[in-house]
Design an enzyme around this catalytic site. Sequence first.
Site, PDB file in Angstrom:
ATOM      1  N   PHE A  21       3.909   0.606  -2.054  1.00 51.76           N
ATOM      2  CA  PHE A  21       4.875  -0.214  -2.296  1.00 51.76           C
ATOM      3  C   PHE A  21       5.148  -1.557  -2.875  1.00 51.76           C
ATOM      4  O   PHE A  21       4.818  -2.171  -4.216  1.00 51.76           O
ATOM      5  CB  PHE A  21       6.133   0.148  -1.585  1.00 51.76           C
ATOM      6  CG  PHE A  21       7.210  -0.722  -1.376  1.00 51.76           C
ATOM      7  CD1 PHE A  21       8.148  -0.622  -3.008  1.00 51.76           C
ATOM      8  CD2 PHE A  21       7.356  -0.750  -0.203  1.00 51.76           C
ATOM      9  CE1 PHE A  21       8.659  -2.224  -2.544  1.00 51.76           C
ATOM     10  CE2 PHE A  21       8.801  -1.539  -0.122  1.00 51.76           C
ATOM     11  CZ  PHE A  21       9.732  -2.585  -1.453  1.00 51.76           C
ATOM     12  N   LEU A  71     -16.977   2.721   5.029  1.00 49.34           N
ATOM     13  CA  LEU A  71     -16.436   1.818   3.521  1.00 49.34           C
ATOM     14  C   LEU A  71     -17.726   0.697   2.313  1.00 49.34           C
ATOM     15  O   LEU A  71     -18.823   0.814   2.957  1.00 49.34           O
ATOM     16  CB  LEU A  71     -15.090   0.573   3.633  1.00 49.34           C
ATOM     17  CG  LEU A  71     -14.147   1.281   4.268  1.00 49.34           C
ATOM     18  CD1 LEU A  71     -13.347   0.157   4.035  1.00 49.34           C
ATOM     19  CD2 LEU A  71     -13.312   2.414   3.521  1.00 49.34           C
ATOM     20  N   THR A 102      -6.008   5.537  11.123  1.00 55.86           N
ATOM     21  CA  THR A 102      -5.739   3.544  10.059  1.00 55.86           C
ATOM     22  C   THR A 102      -5.689   2.892  10.739  1.00 55.86           C
ATOM     23  O   THR A 102      -6.270   1.858   9.950  1.00 55.86           O
ATOM     24  CB  THR A 102      -4.950   4.254   9.296  1.00 55.86           C
ATOM     25  OG1 THR A 102      -4.873   5.179   8.539  1.00 55.86           O
ATOM     26  CG2 THR A 102      -4.610   3.114   8.373  1.00 55.86           C
ATOM     27  N   ASN A 109     -12.979  -1.682   9.964  1.00 55.24           N
ATOM     28  CA  ASN A 109     -14.116  -1.147   9.204  1.00 55.24           C
ATOM     29  C   ASN A 109     -13.856  -2.287   7.694  1.00 55.24           C
ATOM     30  O   ASN A 109     -14.707  -2.899   7.293  1.00 55.24           O
ATOM     31  CB  ASN A 109     -13.762   0.647   8.244  1.00 55.24           C
ATOM     32  CG  ASN A 109     -14.409   1.793   9.007  1.00 55.24           C
ATOM     33  OD1 ASN A 109     -14.979   1.295  10.068  1.00 55.24           O
ATOM     34  ND2 ASN A 109     -14.080   2.860   8.725  1.00 55.24           N
ATOM     35  N   TYR A 155       2.331   4.121  15.503  1.00 60.23           N
ATOM     36  CA  TYR A 155       3.007   3.241  14.573  1.00 60.23           C
ATOM     37  C   TYR A 155       2.353   1.831  15.138  1.00 60.23           C
ATOM     38  O   TYR A 155       1.709   0.624  14.796  1.00 60.23           O
ATOM     39  CB  TYR A 155       3.921   3.237  13.624  1.00 60.23           C
ATOM     40  CG  TYR A 155       4.001   2.024  12.186  1.00 60.23           C
ATOM     41  CD1 TYR A 155       2.535   2.526  11.312  1.00 60.23           C
ATOM     42  CD2 TYR A 155       4.679   1.376  11.821  1.00 60.23           C
ATOM     43  CE1 TYR A 155       3.356   1.334   9.713  1.00 60.23           C
ATOM     44  CE2 TYR A 155       5.248   0.375  12.022  1.00 60.23           C
ATOM     45  CZ  TYR A 155       4.555   0.186  10.318  1.00 60.23           C
ATOM     46  OH  TYR A 155       4.357  -0.388   9.163  1.00 60.23           O
TER      47      TYR A 155
HETATM   48  P1  NAD Z   1       3.917   2.500   1.946  1.00 61.53           P
HETATM   49  O1  NAD Z   1       2.626   3.798   2.767  1.00 61.53           O
HETATM   50  O2  NAD Z   1       4.171   2.041  -0.032  1.00 61.53           O
HETATM   51  O3  NAD Z   1       2.066   2.179   1.407  1.00 61.53           O
HETATM   52  C1  NAD Z   1       0.855   2.161   1.964  1.00 61.53           C
HETATM   53  C2  NAD Z   1       0.120   2.125   1.429  1.00 61.53           C
HETATM   54  O4  NAD Z   1      -1.391   2.248   2.039  1.00 61.53           O
HETATM   55  C3  NAD Z   1      -0.300   3.857   0.251  1.00 61.53           C
HETATM   56  O5  NAD Z   1      -0.527   3.051  -0.345  1.00 61.53           O
HETATM   57  C4  NAD Z   1      -0.895   4.557   0.913  1.00 61.53           C
HETATM   58  O6  NAD Z   1      -0.940   5.703   0.454  1.00 61.53           O
HETATM   59  C5  NAD Z   1      -2.306   3.675   2.052  1.00 61.53           C
HETATM   60  N1  NAD Z   1      -2.572   4.024   3.301  1.00 61.53           N
HETATM   61  C6  NAD Z   1      -2.108   5.269   4.255  1.00 61.53           C
HETATM   62  N2  NAD Z   1      -3.259   4.840   5.029  1.00 61.53           N
HETATM   63  C7  NAD Z   1      -4.843   4.628   3.665  1.00 61.53           C
HETATM   64  C8  NAD Z   1      -5.843   5.343   5.131  1.00 61.53           C
HETATM   65  N3  NAD Z   1      -6.704   5.327   5.964  1.00 61.53           N
HETATM   66  N4  NAD Z   1      -6.951   4.575   3.637  1.00 61.53           N
HETATM   67  C9  NAD Z   1      -6.606   4.431   2.237  1.00 61.53           C
HETATM   68  N5  NAD Z   1      -4.960   4.434   1.736  1.00 61.53           N
HETATM   69  C10 NAD Z   1      -4.051   3.978   3.059  1.00 61.53           C
HETATM   70  O7  NAD Z   1       4.883   1.764   2.851  1.00 61.53           O
HETATM   71  P2  NAD Z   1       4.370   0.430   2.075  1.00 61.53           P
HETATM   72  O8  NAD Z   1       6.365  -0.164   2.565  1.00 61.53           O
HETATM   73  O9  NAD Z   1       4.306  -0.549   0.400  1.00 61.53           O
HETATM   74  O10 NAD Z   1       3.419  -0.968   3.466  1.00 61.53           O
HETATM   75  C11 NAD Z   1       2.509  -1.079   3.311  1.00 61.53           C
HETATM   76  C12 NAD Z   1       2.296  -2.356   4.755  1.00 61.53           C
HETATM   77  O11 NAD Z   1       2.649  -3.329   5.021  1.00 61.53           O
HETATM   78  C13 NAD Z   1       1.945  -0.863   5.274  1.00 61.53           C
HETATM   79  O12 NAD Z   1       0.277  -1.235   6.371  1.00 61.53           O
HETATM   80  C14 NAD Z   1       2.984  -1.204   6.195  1.00 61.53           C
HETATM   81  O13 NAD Z   1       3.117  -1.027   7.239  1.00 61.53           O
HETATM   82  C15 NAD Z   1       3.283  -3.063   6.592  1.00 61.53           C
HETATM   83  N6  NAD Z   1       4.628  -2.952   6.401  1.00 61.53           N
HETATM   84  C16 NAD Z   1       6.236  -2.309   5.463  1.00 61.53           C
HETATM   85  C17 NAD Z   1       7.007  -2.629   6.480  1.00 61.53           C
HETATM   86  C18 NAD Z   1       8.261  -2.016   4.904  1.00 61.53           C
HETATM   87  O14 NAD Z   1       9.341  -2.519   5.345  1.00 61.53           O
HETATM   88  N7  NAD Z   1       7.733  -2.203   3.700  1.00 61.53           N
HETATM   89  C19 NAD Z   1       7.711  -3.310   7.200  1.00 61.53           C
HETATM   90  C20 NAD Z   1       6.263  -3.385   8.240  1.00 61.53           C
HETATM   91  C21 NAD Z   1       4.714  -3.435   8.316  1.00 61.53           C
END
Ligand code: NAD
Length: 343
Positions: A21, A71, A102, A109, A155
């Site tokens: 996202f 990687l 992760t 990594n 998490y």
């Molecule tokens: P999301 O789940 O849409 O995106 C995460 C992406 O990481 C996905 O495309 C997923 O396929 C990929 N991914 C997950 N594990 C992986 C791995 N081991 N190797 C490679 N790719 C991997 O979530 P988001 O809302 O877009 O969040 C993005 C980042 O921002 C995350 O790290 C999340 O912790 C952080 N974050 C988001 C929010 C929020 O409200 N959206 C709040 C706090 C932190």
Amino acid sequence: MLERTRDGKSKTVLVAGGAGFVGSHLCDLLLGQGHRVICLDNYLTGTQANVRPLENHPSFASIEADICEPLRIDERVDQIYNLACAASPPHYQADPVHTMMTCVVGTRNLLAVAERDQASFLQASTSEIYGEPEAHPQVEDYRGNVNCTGPRACYDEGKRAAEALCFDVLREGRVDARVARIFNTYGPRMRADDGRIVSNLIVQALSGKPLTVYGTGQQTRSFCYVSDLVAGLTALMEVDPNPRLPVNLGNPEEFTILELAERVADMVQTSSALEFRPLPTDDPTRRRPDVTRARTLLGWAPKVGLATGLDATIGWFAATLRDTHDYGRAPATRRTEPAGAAR
Ligand code: NAD
Ligand code: UDP
């Protein structure tokens, strides 16, 4: 004319989690600024659909890889954003060990690639590192109150460990690491089955289903629109010198979950009833960022209020749910189906 970075140069930027996202919006912004973007993702919660419009862009490349594995990045990169990690509670709890790996092994990594290339590194951390906060609003100096043995710990503690790794390599002079603590962010390209509050309520309202409220709905969150967040992430990556401190990024307007549900119901004009469900374990009672540091150090402040952001998000979901494509498909979980996604 293309905008470039503060120093006017086009850079090669690796976005781990770029098909997610937030990551896909970041890829859009960086390409628009004239950079080369390499999206790395394992498509656990991200989708090909999110980056499909970029596939023919001459400056875009993608790598399918899991950051927990060694990687292989052949190209030299200038910047790395680490957004790779499932962010929705039902998704990150579906395979908690993988979530922890992760955050820890994956970040290690990616930091190794940054060290190899002397690239700047931005870690997407989270307001979850504050746990059930005793301080309100949350300032970065507050050290948090996390349950290290509960279902959210994979998490919360994973992200805390990732922050520790970033500050260790920074102190050792190995990587120019930066840490953004992101508060609840929403917008177009959330998955219909993401399971987080904004997407759940909108999908439920649009499909005439009951709006699920966990607990009493008196818990609060502060919602940041995605364009504001990605602007903040790039500002933190570009700021010179490195602040060497974590920086909160979020919108300080705070709402109860009930207020949010009522607002979505009004905007969608649904007659859906509220359906109260048990509050998940360790669900934080309140959350609001103090963004003084981001304002002062980055000159950043959120611009999009809840009404405007919800309007855009509802419009996007309405169009997406009408079409048949990837966004509504079943989640690509590794082990179990997440409980709690919109049904
Ligand atoms: P999301 O789940 O849409 O995106 C995460 C992406 O990481 C996905 O495309 C997923 O396929 C990929 N991914 C997950 N594990 C992986 C791995 N081991 N190797 C490679 N790719 C991997 O979530 P988001 O809302 O877009 O969040 C993005 C980042 O921002 C995350 O790290 C999340 O912790 C952080 N974050 C988001 C929010 C929020 O409200 N959206 C709040 C706090 C932190
Ligand atoms: N929540 C809710 N109904 C839902 C999904 C979530 O009431 O359908 C609540 C959840 O219990 C939490 C808040 O909304 O109190 C925000 O949840 P989300 O999963 O979006 O993010 P987080 O808990 O990580 O802040």
